[in-house]
Design an enzyme around this catalytic site. Structure first.
Site, PDB file in Angstrom:
ATOM      1  N   GLU A  49       0.873  -1.181   0.000  1.00 28.95           N
ATOM      2  CA  GLU A  49       0.000   0.000   0.000  1.00 28.95           C
ATOM      3  C   GLU A  49       0.909   1.230   0.000  1.00 28.95           C
ATOM      4  O   GLU A  49       1.515   1.567   1.024  1.00 28.95           O
ATOM      5  CB  GLU A  49      -0.918   0.019   1.232  1.00 28.95           C
ATOM      6  CG  GLU A  49      -1.770   1.283   1.301  1.00 28.95           C
ATOM      7  CD  GLU A  49      -2.576   1.425   2.593  1.00 28.95           C
ATOM      8  OE1 GLU A  49      -2.739   0.430   3.321  1.00 28.95           O
ATOM      9  OE2 GLU A  49      -3.032   2.555   2.877  1.00 28.95           O
ATOM     10  N   ARG A  53       0.638  10.137   1.125  1.00 31.66           N
ATOM     11  CA  ARG A  53       0.999  11.065   2.212  1.00 31.66           C
ATOM     12  C   ARG A  53       2.166  11.952   1.854  1.00 31.66           C
ATOM     13  O   ARG A  53       2.438  12.917   2.558  1.00 31.66           O
ATOM     14  CB  ARG A  53       1.364  10.272   3.453  1.00 31.66           C
ATOM     15  CG  ARG A  53       0.127   9.747   4.093  1.00 31.66           C
ATOM     16  CD  ARG A  53       0.478   8.878   5.228  1.00 31.66           C
ATOM     17  NE  ARG A  53      -0.678   8.079   5.471  1.00 31.66           N
ATOM     18  CZ  ARG A  53      -0.929   7.457   6.581  1.00 31.66           C
ATOM     19  NH1 ARG A  53      -0.051   7.525   7.561  1.00 31.66           N
ATOM     20  NH2 ARG A  53      -2.019   6.768   6.724  1.00 31.66           N
ATOM     21  N   THR A  77      -4.355   6.210   1.427  1.00 36.99           N
ATOM     22  CA  THR A  77      -4.616   7.608   1.777  1.00 36.99           C
ATOM     23  C   THR A  77      -5.201   8.382   0.591  1.00 36.99           C
ATOM     24  O   THR A  77      -4.876   9.549   0.366  1.00 36.99           O
ATOM     25  CB  THR A  77      -3.342   8.303   2.331  1.00 36.99           C
ATOM     26  OG1 THR A  77      -2.587   7.384   3.114  1.00 36.99           O
ATOM     27  CG2 THR A  77      -3.711   9.482   3.224  1.00 36.99           C
ATOM     28  N   LYS A 137     -11.389  -1.405   5.329  1.00 42.02           N
ATOM     29  CA  LYS A 137     -10.274  -1.118   6.211  1.00 42.02           C
ATOM     30  C   LYS A 137     -10.898  -0.619   7.519  1.00 42.02           C
ATOM     31  O   LYS A 137     -11.903   0.100   7.480  1.00 42.02           O
ATOM     32  CB  LYS A 137      -9.421  -0.024   5.562  1.00 42.02           C
ATOM     33  CG  LYS A 137      -8.445   0.694   6.478  1.00 42.02           C
ATOM     34  CD  LYS A 137      -7.584   1.638   5.645  1.00 42.02           C
ATOM     35  CE  LYS A 137      -6.817   2.621   6.519  1.00 42.02           C
ATOM     36  NZ  LYS A 137      -5.440   2.794   6.063  1.00 42.02           N
TER      37      LYS A 137
END
Ligand code: 3PG
Length: 215
Positions: A49, A53, A77, A137
């Site tokens: 993943e 960010r 994200t 998630k």
């Protein structure tokens, strides 16, 4: 409301079944993306993943997809549809969001890359459930109730499974993975900042290997 197809759902399930540990990766230096991900894969990790960010996220997804074709490379994200489109163009094979909006849930129903939506509460879960999502998630896991919360979710939603992230570490990963509704766990402990800064790729490989062996 358009519903998530079985095909779309099966692609998310394939990602979660590919590896019980999902490293949550933030690329600080563009040139680290491929060697860092290769080090994880060398340690047995199959799902990566790569988060948005940092400014390097999208390019890293593109590079790692090309360099490591035998791993599942996804984006984390992702918080807007513009970012969703960007990471799809970069070749992301799945998309993870920290939370949900109706717009992102709707987009994920027909998107090229399947969506693993992030939820922390039953109400958010129900929003996704209404679109047909059954894999989520759970974020931020530890501060949102951790293992007891996931056990409680299993009462009203026995057909839902989770990938918890946020506060997961080698000491508690096994407790999460022992739950019947958890397929995989994610976290940043697999890529410690000091090891990455030192470009100590063999340490990253060793952390991956020992974390998988400890499960
Ligand atoms: C995530 O986005 O999944 C989390 O920030 C990872 O959390 P951690 O840093 O506590 O592992």
């Amino acid at each position: 409301m358009t519903q998530l197809s079985d095909f779309h759902r099966s692609r998310v399930q394939a990602v979660l079944q590919a590896c019980p540990l999902v490293p949550v990766i933030a690329i600080q230096n563009a040139e680290d993306a491929v060697p860092l991900c290769q080090a994880l894969v060398d340690g047995g990790i199959r799902v990566l993943e790569i988060t948005l960010r940092t400014e390097h996220g999208v390019r890293a997804i593109e590079q790692v997809r090309k360099a490591i074709p035998d791993a599942w490379v996804g984006a984390g994200t992702v918080t807007s549809i513009a970012q969703y489109r960007q990471v799809e163009s970069a070749g992301a094979q799945f998309v993870i969001t920290p939370g949900v909006t109706e717009a992102i849930l709707d987009f994920g129903v027909t998107s090229e890359a399947p969506l693993l939506p992030g939820i922390a509460t039953v109400s958010e879960l129900m929003m996704g459930y209404a679109f047909g999502y059954r894999e989520f998630k759970f974020f931020p896991a530890e501060v949102s109730g951790g293992v007891p919360a996931l056990k409680a979710f299993n009462g009203p939603f026995p057909d839902v499974t989770f990938c918890p992230t946020g506060g997961i570490n080698p000491a508690n990963a096994g407790q999460y993975l022992g739950l019947s509704n958890v397929r995989a766990v994610g976290g940043s402990w697999l890529t410690p900042a000091d090891a990455v800064a030192a470009r100590d790729w063999s340490r990253i490989t060793e952390i991956a290997r020992s974390s998988l062996a400890a499960l």
